[in-house]
Design a protein around this motif. Structure first.
Motif, PDB file in Angstrom:
ATOM      1  N   SER A 121      -0.923  17.822  -8.185  1.00 30.02           N
ATOM      2  CA  SER A 121      -0.887  17.112  -9.470  1.00 30.02           C
ATOM      3  C   SER A 121      -2.020  16.095  -9.527  1.00 30.02           C
ATOM      4  CB  SER A 121       0.457  16.417  -9.661  1.00 30.02           C
ATOM      5  OG  SER A 121       0.740  15.556  -8.565  1.00 30.02           O
ATOM      6  N   VAL A 122      -2.701  16.028 -10.696  1.00 30.58           N
ATOM      7  CA  VAL A 122      -3.889  15.181 -10.842  1.00 30.58           C
ATOM      8  C   VAL A 122      -3.824  14.402 -12.153  1.00 30.58           C
ATOM      9  CG1 VAL A 122      -6.410  15.115 -11.018  1.00 30.58           C
ATOM     10  CG2 VAL A 122      -5.314  16.794  -9.530  1.00 30.58           C
ATOM     11  N   LEU A 127      -5.244  10.608  -8.057  1.00 30.51           N
ATOM     12  CA  LEU A 127      -5.697   9.820  -9.203  1.00 30.51           C
ATOM     13  C   LEU A 127      -7.215   9.704  -9.122  1.00 30.51           C
ATOM     14  CD1 LEU A 127      -5.343   7.893 -11.629  1.00 30.51           C
ATOM     15  CD2 LEU A 127      -5.000   6.033  -9.970  1.00 30.51           C
ATOM     16  N   VAL A 128      -7.890  10.200 -10.157  1.00 31.45           N
ATOM     17  CA  VAL A 128      -9.357  10.136 -10.214  1.00 31.45           C
ATOM     18  C   VAL A 128      -9.738   9.149 -11.314  1.00 31.45           C
ATOM     19  CG1 VAL A 128     -11.496  11.430 -10.508  1.00 31.45           C
ATOM     20  CG2 VAL A 128      -9.496  12.545  -9.476  1.00 31.45           C
ATOM     21  N   ILE A 129     -10.419   8.068 -10.922  1.00 27.81           N
ATOM     22  CA  ILE A 129     -10.849   7.042 -11.880  1.00 27.81           C
ATOM     23  C   ILE A 129     -12.360   7.156 -12.006  1.00 27.81           C
ATOM     24  CG2 ILE A 129     -10.784   4.598 -12.465  1.00 27.81           C
ATOM     25  CD1 ILE A 129      -8.499   4.379 -10.324  1.00 27.81           C
ATOM     26  N   HIS A 130     -12.804   7.908 -13.001  1.00 26.86           N
ATOM     27  CA  HIS A 130     -14.233   8.216 -13.126  1.00 26.86           C
ATOM     28  C   HIS A 130     -14.961   7.154 -13.954  1.00 26.86           C
ATOM     29  CE1 HIS A 130     -17.672  10.889 -12.916  1.00 26.86           C
ATOM     30  NE2 HIS A 130     -17.895  10.636 -14.189  1.00 26.86           N
ATOM     31  N   PRO A 131     -16.173   6.756 -13.534  1.00 26.16           N
ATOM     32  CA  PRO A 131     -16.946   5.798 -14.334  1.00 26.16           C
ATOM     33  C   PRO A 131     -17.265   6.381 -15.706  1.00 26.16           C
ATOM     34  CG  PRO A 131     -17.901   6.082 -12.143  1.00 26.16           C
ATOM     35  CD  PRO A 131     -16.875   7.151 -12.303  1.00 26.16           C
ATOM     36  N   PHE A 132     -16.932   5.623 -16.747  1.00 25.12           N
ATOM     37  CA  PHE A 132     -17.221   6.093 -18.102  1.00 25.12           C
ATOM     38  C   PHE A 132     -18.427   5.349 -18.640  1.00 25.12           C
ATOM     39  CE2 PHE A 132     -16.999   6.561 -22.646  1.00 25.12           C
ATOM     40  CZ  PHE A 132     -16.546   7.861 -22.811  1.00 25.12           C
ATOM     41  N   ASP A 133     -19.417   6.102 -19.091  1.00 26.20           N
ATOM     42  CA  ASP A 133     -20.607   5.513 -19.709  1.00 26.20           C
ATOM     43  C   ASP A 133     -21.051   6.408 -20.853  1.00 26.20           C
ATOM     44  OD1 ASP A 133     -21.806   7.704 -18.454  1.00 26.20           O
ATOM     45  OD2 ASP A 133     -22.626   6.508 -16.810  1.00 26.20           O
ATOM     46  N   LYS A 134     -22.097   5.992 -21.538  1.00 27.38           N
ATOM     47  CA  LYS A 134     -22.549   6.763 -22.706  1.00 27.38           C
ATOM     48  C   LYS A 134     -23.062   8.142 -22.309  1.00 27.38           C
ATOM     49  CE  LYS A 134     -23.403   2.906 -25.816  1.00 27.38           C
ATOM     50  NZ  LYS A 134     -24.368   2.187 -26.675  1.00 27.38           N
ATOM     51  N   ILE A 167       0.858  -1.178   0.000  1.00 26.98           N
ATOM     52  CA  ILE A 167       0.000   0.000   0.000  1.00 26.98           C
ATOM     53  C   ILE A 167       0.895   1.229   0.000  1.00 26.98           C
ATOM     54  CG2 ILE A 167      -1.722   1.296   1.306  1.00 26.98           C
ATOM     55  CD1 ILE A 167      -2.666  -1.390   2.445  1.00 26.98           C
ATOM     56  N   LEU A 168       0.654   2.146  -0.921  1.00 29.22           N
ATOM     57  CA  LEU A 168       1.474   3.336  -1.040  1.00 29.22           C
ATOM     58  C   LEU A 168       0.612   4.533  -0.657  1.00 29.22           C
ATOM     59  CD1 LEU A 168       2.754   1.834  -4.227  1.00 29.22           C
ATOM     60  CD2 LEU A 168       4.302   2.436  -2.416  1.00 29.22           C
ATOM     61  N   LEU A 169       1.037   5.253   0.354  1.00 28.96           N
ATOM     62  CA  LEU A 169       0.165   6.217   0.996  1.00 28.96           C
ATOM     63  C   LEU A 169       0.129   7.572   0.304  1.00 28.96           C
ATOM     64  CD1 LEU A 169       1.090   5.438   4.721  1.00 28.96           C
ATOM     65  CD2 LEU A 169      -0.834   4.566   3.377  1.00 28.96           C
ATOM     66  N   HIS A 170       1.123   7.873  -0.512  1.00 26.49           N
ATOM     67  CA  HIS A 170       1.201   9.226  -1.067  1.00 26.49           C
ATOM     68  C   HIS A 170       0.038   9.521  -2.015  1.00 26.49           C
ATOM     69  CE1 HIS A 170       2.952  12.948  -2.525  1.00 26.49           C
ATOM     70  NE2 HIS A 170       2.730  12.533  -3.751  1.00 26.49           N
ATOM     71  N   LEU A 171      -0.294   8.578  -2.874  1.00 28.24           N
ATOM     72  CA  LEU A 171      -1.315   8.801  -3.892  1.00 28.24           C
ATOM     73  C   LEU A 171      -2.712   8.701  -3.282  1.00 28.24           C
ATOM     74  CD1 LEU A 171      -1.863   9.139  -6.998  1.00 28.24           C
ATOM     75  CD2 LEU A 171      -2.066   6.655  -7.061  1.00 28.24           C
TER      76      LEU A 171
END
Length: 317
Positions: free
Chosen positions: A54-55, A94-101, A3-7
């Motif tokens: 940073s993003v 790091l933002v992992i957004h749900p991609f949909d139509k 587990i890396l805590l910085h991100l």
């Protein structure tokens, strides 16, 4: 995988907190290879100079798998693997957004004003020269530059050479893995190709042959699995590293009907069902083949293990 805590990671744009300002890039970053790493380094360096956050904004599932459903999309990295690789560049968020139509129908103006400006408070965006965005991908880098002048953020273009290098690298990595060429894949990735997953119950045939194996269920269905055959691997479990030999295939000697991923760890005797493992592909040993008997299979496994152990012994100290 440690587990890396910085991100800091977020599963939705809406979860991103208020900040004094960000330097941002967006893309799929599948595999996070050397080409991607150059972009990530530019983001972190710019953020440090400007005193900002940073993003990286990316999406899941892969946009192509949503918009082009006729073609299967196999990924070089699952979300957890991608997060682990991105943090190495010192990225803050790091933002992992749900991609949909529905998201794909967002207009370029709405994307810039509601997301980039209001949500991320961007001061600089680093993006490919050929990047297109908004509904039907109608907006381009010139439109983004115009928005930047209007809303007060800088737009930095990634050069054509860098973008082409990213595309070429991704293609070559996929082709190399489909051919079992771990070396070429590693050259472009900058690290060994990784496969993470959970240990599940198998037929326990390896135990009867004296070579117990862990049967791995990959971290996601879309993960690209290398060519069938036998590989030398390094395995991480519980923050410890182990040497091993891996078989990918249908087990033709025992009339197997489905593809399995089975790893034998050297000098290891613990029960690890339901544990999470991370495999690094180091080199390809041989093709999958059918043997006339279990004894013949066992003899070949002994040879595979000897070759793998010799590989590790010959590595530079």
């Amino acid at each position: 995988m440690p587990i890396l805590l910085h991100l800091k990671t977020y599963s939705n744009i809406a979860d991103f907190p208020q900040t004094k300002g960000t330097v941002l890039t967006l893309g799929t970053f599948d595999g996070v290879h050397l080409g991607h790493t150059k972009i990530l380094n530019k983001i972190t360096e710019a953020a440090k100079i400007m005193g900002l956050e940073s993003v990286v904004l990316t999406f899941h599932p892969h946009p192509r798998s949503v918009l082009q459903t006729d073609t299967p999309m196999y990924l070089l990295s699952c979300i957890e693997e991608k997060s682990h690789l991105i943090q190495k560049s010192g990225i803050d968020h790091l933002v992992i957004h749900p991609f949909d139509k529905a998201f794909s129908q967002l207009t370029a103006e709405a994307f810039v004003t509601d997301i980039l400006v209001k949500k991320f408070n961007i001061k600089k965006i680093i993006i490919g020269y050929d990047h297109r965005f908004g509904k039907n991908r109608t907006a381009n880098i010139e439109d983004l530059t115009r928005f930047g002048l209007e809303f007060g953020f800088d737009v930095v273009q990634i050069t054509a050479e860098e973008v082409n290098a990213i595309t070429i690298s991704s293609t070559k990595i996929r082709k190399a893995l489909e051919a079992g060429d771990c070396g070429v894949a590693q050259d472009y990735l900058g690290h060994p190709y990784t496969l993470s997953g959970t240990v599940v119950k198998g037929q326990q045939l390896g135990r009867t042959l004296g070579f117990p194996t862990a049967n791995l269920q990959p971290c996601c269905e879309e993960k690209l699995i290398p060519k069938n055959g036998v590989y030398v691997v390094r395995v991480t479990w519980n923050n410890q590293s182990y040497s091993g030999v891996l078989n990918i295939g249908n087990r033709p000697t025992v009339s197997g009907t489905s593809r399995t991923i089975e790893v034998h760890l050297f000098d290891f005797s613990q029960e690890i069902y339901n544990a999470k493992l991370s495999l690094e592909f180091l080199t390809f040993l041989r093709e999958e083949q059918r043997f006339d008997s279990l004894d013949a299979l066992k003899n070949q496994i002994i040879k595979d293990k000897e070759q793998a152990m010799a590989y590790f012994q010959n590595l530079p100290k």
